[in-house]
Structures are given as C-alpha cells and as structure tokens.
Design an enzyme around this catalytic site. Structure first.
Site, PDB file in Angstrom:
ATOM      1  CG  HIS A 119       0.710 -51.973  28.295  1.00 56.22           C
ATOM      2  ND1 HIS A 119       1.504 -53.041  27.957  1.00 56.22           N
ATOM      3  CD2 HIS A 119       0.073 -51.596  27.152  1.00 56.22           C
ATOM      4  CE1 HIS A 119       1.353 -53.313  26.672  1.00 56.22           C
ATOM      5  NE2 HIS A 119       0.490 -52.442  26.156  1.00 56.22           N
TER       6      HIS A 119
ATOM      7  CG  HIS B 218      13.999 -34.600  30.228  1.00 55.50           C
ATOM      8  ND1 HIS B 218      14.520 -33.336  30.332  1.00 55.50           N
ATOM      9  CD2 HIS B 218      12.661 -34.417  30.100  1.00 55.50           C
ATOM     10  CE1 HIS B 218      13.549 -32.439  30.259  1.00 55.50           C
ATOM     11  NE2 HIS B 218      12.408 -33.089  30.110  1.00 55.50           N
TER      12      HIS B 218
END
Length: 194
Positions: free
Chosen positions: A123, A132
């Site tokens: 979250h 990446h």
C-alpha cells in the site's frame, strides 16, 4: 500495437499483450538479424506515422531515450490478467505489470515502468517513471522509488524507505535505510558500493 525490442523481454511483453486481448502488429528492432519473433514480423525502421507502442527494453535509460526521441509513439499500459492489482492503484502509460505481481491499495506507478514477475508492491508506494522492479522484489508500504532506479531480483525494502533516482539495488539486497540518488547498493543490510 508494436512492441519495441525483439529479445527476451519483448517475448514476455508479447505474451502479456496476447493474454490481454491486444492486437500485435509486430516488433520493432534495429538489429537487422532479427526478422521474426513468436511468429510476428520484426521491422527495422521506425514508422513515421502515429503508432501504438510498448517499449520492451529492460534498460531504464534506453527506455527513457526512446520515449524522448519518438514523438510519433502513443502508449497504453499492459497488465497481465494473472496479476493482482488493486482497483485503487494508478498505473502510467507505457508501464507493464507481469504475471504473479501483487499491487495493493493506493499505489502510484509512473510511466514506462516494469513491475516484473511475482513482485509485491504494498500500500501507498510511489514508483516514479522509468523504474524497473525485478522479479520477486518485495516493497513494504509507503516506499518511494525515484525515477530510473533498478531494483534487483529478490530485493526486500522495509516500509517508509525512499530510494533515490537512477539507483541500482543489487539482487537480494535488504534495504533498511533511505538511499541517495545515483548509488549502487548491495548486501544484507544494504551498503553503498558506488
């Protein structure tokens, strides 16, 4: 849709596109020795008209350069149907979410990011453009990743950490402190080596 990059990463992107119902026109790759990938034609010049493209190149700086140099590219995003992505997540254009990824509530993912196989993003994380996140990375809640950073395979990042722009985090690193821009961090616990 064209896939820019006719190598291994491009194959994975193509299969995500197929699984998502996207129509693949072909691949673009400047290597003239590549003529076909997964039964799709590879072209060696960039069309001049507007085209929809996903850039399938793992190198963050190269991805950014291609975006900046090609005004005729239009971008969507690709999310593997077997990724678990919260409906309260925002994902930018050109970004790709691979199979097995889990992304929880209120995550913001920028443009042209790769969230690779089986990564977990908890979250309230913020992942900036051209990042990446490698396979099996685990980001706890409220982590922020700066533009262009590469988070290596199997890295674990504890909650609330900020990782700077254009950092490289080595495979299997455990990140327990904020990381400044442009460094290479490795080990358990992570230490700066460059």
């Amino acid at each position: 849709m064209y896939i820019y990059g006719a190598s291994g990463h491009g194959k994975v992107i193509a299969e995500i596109a197929e699984e998502s119902g996207a129509v693949i026109t072909g691949f673009i790759d400047l290597d003239i020795n590549k003529n076909e990938v997964l039964n799709y034609e590879v072209i060696h010049t960039i069309p001049t008209q507007k085209i929809e493209v996903i850039i399938a190149i793992g190198n963050n700086a190269v991805r950014k350069k291609l975006v900046n140099e090609n005004d005729n590219f239009e971008y969507d995003k690709l999310i593997h149907p077997r990724a678990n992505v919260s409906k309260r997540t925002t994902i930018g254009e050109g970004s790709v979410v691979m199979a097995g990824v889990s992304i929880n509530a209120d995550v913001v993912i920028g443009n042209h990011c790769i969230i690779n196989t089986n990564a977990s993003v908890d979250h309230d994380c913020k992942i900036n453009n051209f990042v990446h996140i490698s396979p099996n990375v685990a980001l706890a809640g409220n982590v922020e990743i700066g533009e262009g950073a590469h988070i290596g395979i199997g890295t674990c990042v504890i909650q609330g950490i900020k990782i700077g722009k254009w950092c490289t985090i080595g495979a299997g690193t455990v990140v327990i402190k904020d990381v400044p821009d442009g460094v290479t961090l490795v080990g358990n616990p992570g230490r700066i080596i460059k």
